[in-house]
Design a protein around this motif. Structure first.
Motif, PDB file in Angstrom:
ATOM      1  N   MET A   1      14.862  34.277   3.480  1.00 43.62           N
ATOM      2  CA  MET A   1      15.713  34.081   2.310  1.00 43.62           C
ATOM      3  C   MET A   1      16.794  35.167   2.274  1.00 43.62           C
ATOM      4  O   MET A   1      16.490  36.356   2.393  1.00 43.62           O
ATOM      5  CB  MET A   1      14.864  34.148   1.024  1.00 43.62           C
ATOM      6  CG  MET A   1      15.675  33.933  -0.250  1.00 43.62           C
ATOM      7  SD  MET A   1      14.670  34.130  -1.727  1.00 43.62           S
ATOM      8  CE  MET A   1      13.454  32.833  -1.483  1.00 43.62           C
ATOM      9  N   THR A   2      18.061  34.740   2.109  1.00 44.41           N
ATOM     10  CA  THR A   2      19.153  35.698   2.076  1.00 44.41           C
ATOM     11  C   THR A   2      19.181  36.425   0.737  1.00 44.41           C
ATOM     12  O   THR A   2      18.520  36.028  -0.231  1.00 44.41           O
ATOM     13  CB  THR A   2      20.488  34.985   2.290  1.00 44.41           C
ATOM     14  OG1 THR A   2      20.718  34.088   1.182  1.00 44.41           O
ATOM     15  CG2 THR A   2      20.484  34.196   3.598  1.00 44.41           C
ATOM     16  N   GLU A   3      19.980  37.480   0.689  1.00 43.84           N
ATOM     17  CA  GLU A   3      20.083  38.262  -0.553  1.00 43.84           C
ATOM     18  C   GLU A   3      20.715  37.439  -1.673  1.00 43.84           C
ATOM     19  O   GLU A   3      20.301  37.544  -2.828  1.00 43.84           O
ATOM     20  CB  GLU A   3      20.900  39.520  -0.295  1.00 43.84           C
ATOM     21  CG  GLU A   3      20.965  40.448  -1.507  1.00 43.84           C
ATOM     22  CD  GLU A   3      21.699  41.732  -1.187  1.00 43.84           C
ATOM     23  OE1 GLU A   3      22.025  42.455  -2.142  1.00 43.84           O
ATOM     24  OE2 GLU A   3      21.941  41.997   0.008  1.00 43.84           O
ATOM     25  N   ASP A   4      21.713  36.602  -1.325  1.00 40.04           N
ATOM     26  CA  ASP A   4      22.347  35.758  -2.342  1.00 40.04           C
ATOM     27  C   ASP A   4      21.359  34.746  -2.917  1.00 40.04           C
ATOM     28  O   ASP A   4      21.324  34.512  -4.133  1.00 40.04           O
ATOM     29  CB  ASP A   4      23.542  35.015  -1.742  1.00 40.04           C
ATOM     30  CG  ASP A   4      24.718  35.950  -1.483  1.00 40.04           C
ATOM     31  OD1 ASP A   4      24.733  37.043  -2.078  1.00 40.04           O
ATOM     32  OD2 ASP A   4      25.598  35.581  -0.673  1.00 40.04           O
ATOM     33  N   GLU A   5      20.565  34.147  -2.065  1.00 40.86           N
ATOM     34  CA  GLU A   5      19.568  33.188  -2.538  1.00 40.86           C
ATOM     35  C   GLU A   5      18.540  33.881  -3.423  1.00 40.86           C
ATOM     36  O   GLU A   5      18.104  33.322  -4.438  1.00 40.86           O
ATOM     37  CB  GLU A   5      18.880  32.514  -1.349  1.00 40.86           C
ATOM     38  CG  GLU A   5      19.788  31.573  -0.564  1.00 40.86           C
ATOM     39  CD  GLU A   5      19.087  31.022   0.664  1.00 40.86           C
ATOM     40  OE1 GLU A   5      18.068  31.622   1.078  1.00 40.86           O
ATOM     41  OE2 GLU A   5      19.555  30.012   1.214  1.00 40.86           O
ATOM     42  N   SER A   6      18.135  35.067  -3.035  1.00 43.96           N
ATOM     43  CA  SER A   6      17.186  35.823  -3.842  1.00 43.96           C
ATOM     44  C   SER A   6      17.770  36.158  -5.206  1.00 43.96           C
ATOM     45  O   SER A   6      17.081  36.089  -6.226  1.00 43.96           O
ATOM     46  CB  SER A   6      16.784  37.101  -3.103  1.00 43.96           C
ATOM     47  OG  SER A   6      15.902  37.862  -3.882  1.00 43.96           O
ATOM     48  N   ARG A   7      19.060  36.516  -5.238  1.00 45.00           N
ATOM     49  CA  ARG A   7      19.708  36.838  -6.501  1.00 45.00           C
ATOM     50  C   ARG A   7      19.794  35.618  -7.398  1.00 45.00           C
ATOM     51  O   ARG A   7      19.548  35.700  -8.606  1.00 45.00           O
ATOM     52  CB  ARG A   7      21.100  37.403  -6.237  1.00 45.00           C
ATOM     53  CG  ARG A   7      21.789  37.947  -7.484  1.00 45.00           C
ATOM     54  CD  ARG A   7      23.212  38.419  -7.209  1.00 45.00           C
ATOM     55  NE  ARG A   7      23.218  39.465  -6.192  1.00 45.00           N
ATOM     56  CZ  ARG A   7      23.718  39.328  -4.984  1.00 45.00           C
ATOM     57  NH1 ARG A   7      24.246  38.159  -4.606  1.00 45.00           N
ATOM     58  NH2 ARG A   7      23.705  40.319  -4.118  1.00 45.00           N
TER      59      ARG A   7
ATOM     60  N   ARG B   1      17.819  32.442 -12.065  1.00 42.70           N
ATOM     61  CA  ARG B   1      17.211  31.240 -12.647  1.00 42.70           C
ATOM     62  C   ARG B   1      15.952  31.588 -13.413  1.00 42.70           C
ATOM     63  O   ARG B   1      15.730  31.088 -14.524  1.00 42.70           O
ATOM     64  CB  ARG B   1      16.908  30.221 -11.545  1.00 42.70           C
ATOM     65  CG  ARG B   1      18.131  29.478 -11.027  1.00 42.70           C
ATOM     66  CD  ARG B   1      17.726  28.254 -10.236  1.00 42.70           C
ATOM     67  NE  ARG B   1      17.002  28.623  -9.023  1.00 42.70           N
ATOM     68  CZ  ARG B   1      17.562  28.804  -7.842  1.00 42.70           C
ATOM     69  NH1 ARG B   1      18.882  28.677  -7.703  1.00 42.70           N
ATOM     70  NH2 ARG B   1      16.840  29.118  -6.781  1.00 42.70           N
ATOM     71  N   TRP B   2      15.116  32.443 -12.824  1.00 40.83           N
ATOM     72  CA  TRP B   2      13.894  32.824 -13.516  1.00 40.83           C
ATOM     73  C   TRP B   2      14.189  33.644 -14.772  1.00 40.83           C
ATOM     74  O   TRP B   2      13.457  33.560 -15.768  1.00 40.83           O
ATOM     75  CB  TRP B   2      12.979  33.605 -12.578  1.00 40.83           C
ATOM     76  CG  TRP B   2      12.188  32.721 -11.669  1.00 40.83           C
ATOM     77  CD1 TRP B   2      12.336  32.565 -10.330  1.00 40.83           C
ATOM     78  CD2 TRP B   2      11.124  31.843 -12.058  1.00 40.83           C
ATOM     79  NE1 TRP B   2      11.438  31.645  -9.835  1.00 40.83           N
ATOM     80  CE2 TRP B   2      10.679  31.188 -10.873  1.00 40.83           C
ATOM     81  CE3 TRP B   2      10.508  31.543 -13.262  1.00 40.83           C
ATOM     82  CZ2 TRP B   2       9.647  30.259 -10.894  1.00 40.83           C
ATOM     83  CZ3 TRP B   2       9.486  30.600 -13.276  1.00 40.83           C
ATOM     84  CH2 TRP B   2       9.058  29.985 -12.105  1.00 40.83           C
TER      85      TRP B   2
END
Length: 420
Positions: A1-7, A12-13
């Motif tokens: 998972m990339t940093e952007d996806e993690s952010r 969302r959470w």
């Protein structure tokens, strides 16, 4: 998972967690505010129907009820509450608080649209902020104390939320038609606030595309499908109600609410309509200043402070009016279907209400209570795009004023919730 996806996942959470926390707090505050009014026969009627439904009488055999049944909206809600709590007078307050909490959140989410980040938060805050603090007094009774047309606005907003977020696929009009049928069975006011406006806007867009851009009917299949879904939902709801009657379910007693008032009463009806809209937006300082509900003091709050809080609610009302008029600029914008539908719903609902015999008193504004969530959503959808064009200092000043106004709203909400 990339940093952007993690952010994005964390964002969302954070939204989900924030909404859950806000819903919990608002529910208990609104429950406390609802309890400042005693449960009445209207709420008791729906609670008993829910209790009967919970015990197997799904068609409500033996019941004779008014033309607005809430059979598919609030009555099942009462049944769910009574499943856990049994049949109690407080069920009326719990249902009212739950409905209004969900309505505030749904309005905020619909106003947010597809926006993210700061713009999405501002849109949500504007819409939810306008609705967040019902005026202590008649507005509490109107919005929180009993089943009414406000509960119908919740599934309507959810249908619009689906249309706003979902892709243009064949199953979306089908789902919308089924949902609208379900709502109209319980409350025919949805014909004025959802079914009619959706059909009018989509039909107008089809004609505009054909006449202005020479597009074919086939290219407008999505809008045509929504028109068909609207028409079919009305027919299906009528058929369902007749089928319930044929199966010896509940019987409906027609009322004369569809009659037109005499012409000489029209100015009074207009005045009562304007007063009712002010009241549901919390801006009814005239009603407070006349001491017609609470005497020289508003339940212990100095009259001058009560009038000041009501006057501050004119900010929310003004934003809703501005958003309402601006929404018509997007009437033929393919990127925004919901805004013109909401604005058209306000027009149709109010236009049907004013000349009718129903609109004689401020208390009758429950028939047009959809004006509150619809207007709040329009304010939230229209305001941020205009703020982006302002200089930085003007944005900061408006943000400061907005936070101050919201703080005053919350102070008034806290006062109302603290009353006996």
């Amino acid at each position: 998972m990339t940093e952007d996806e993690s952010r994005r996942r964390r964002a969302r959470w954070a939204w989900v967690g924030g909404l859950a926390a806000l819903a919990l707090v608002l529910f208990f505050v609104y429950l406390r505010l609802s309890r400042t009014y005693a449960a009445t026969s209207d709420g008791a009627d729906q609670a008993l129907q829910g209790w009967d439904m919970l015990h197997g009488n799904w068609l409500l055999r033996g019941w004779t009820i008014a033309d607005v049944t809430y059979y598919t909206t609030e009555v099942p809600e009462y049944a769910i509450i009574e499943l856990f709590r049994g049949l109690r007078a407080d069920d009326v307050h719990i249902a009212g608080a739950a409905t209004y909490t969900l309505l505030v959140l749904a309005a905020g989410l619909l106003a947010r649209g597809r926006s993210t980040g700061r713009e999405g938060l501002i849109r949500f805050a504007v819409a939810a902020g306008i609705m967040i603090a019902p005026q202590f007094g008649n507005a509490t009774h109107l919005l929180l104390s009993q089943p009414d047309h406000l509960g119908t606005s919740l599934p309507v907003l959810l249908v619009f939320l689906m249309l706003d977020r979902a892709p243009r696929r064949w199953y979306i009009p089908v789902a919308a038609g089924v949902a609208l049928t379900w709502v109209v069975i319980g409350d025919r006011v949805a014909l004025l606030t959802a079914v009619g406006p959706l059909a009018v806007v989509c039909a107008a867009r089809v004609l505009f595309a054909m006449l202005r851009y020479r597009k074919s009917l086939a290219s407008q299949w999505y809008e045509l499908s929504l028109v068909a879904a609207s028409v079919v939902s009305f027919a299906a709801a009528e058929l369902a109600v007749r089928l319930i009657g044929a199966l010896h379910g509940y019987k409906i007693t027609p009322v004369a609410s569809a009659r037109i008032a005499m012409l000489q009463f029209l100015p009074h009806h207009v005045q009562a309509t304007v007063g009712g809209i002010r009241n549901m937006y919390g801006a009814d300082f005239i009603h407070i200043s006349q001491n017609s509900l609470f005497g020289p003091q508003l339940g212990g709050l100095p009259l001058s402070v009560g009038v000041a809080l009501a006057a501050l609610h004119f900010v929310g009302l003004a934003l809703a009016v501005w958003g309402f008029f601006r929404a018509f600029r997007y009437f033929f914008d393919p990127a925004d279907l919901v805004s013109p539908v909401l604005a058209t719903g306000i027009v149709i609902n109010v236009a049907a209400y004013v000349p009718s015999v129903v609109s004689a008193r401020i208390w009758d504004a429950r028939e047009i209570v959809a004006v509150l969530p619809f207007g709040a959503v329009l304010a939230g959808r229209m305001v941020p795009s205009q703020l982006a064009r302002l200089p930085r200092r003007a944005k900061q000043a408006l943000a400061f004023v907005g936070v101050g106004v919201l703080a005053c709203y919350l102070a008034g909400l806290g006062f109302g919730a603290a009353q006996s």
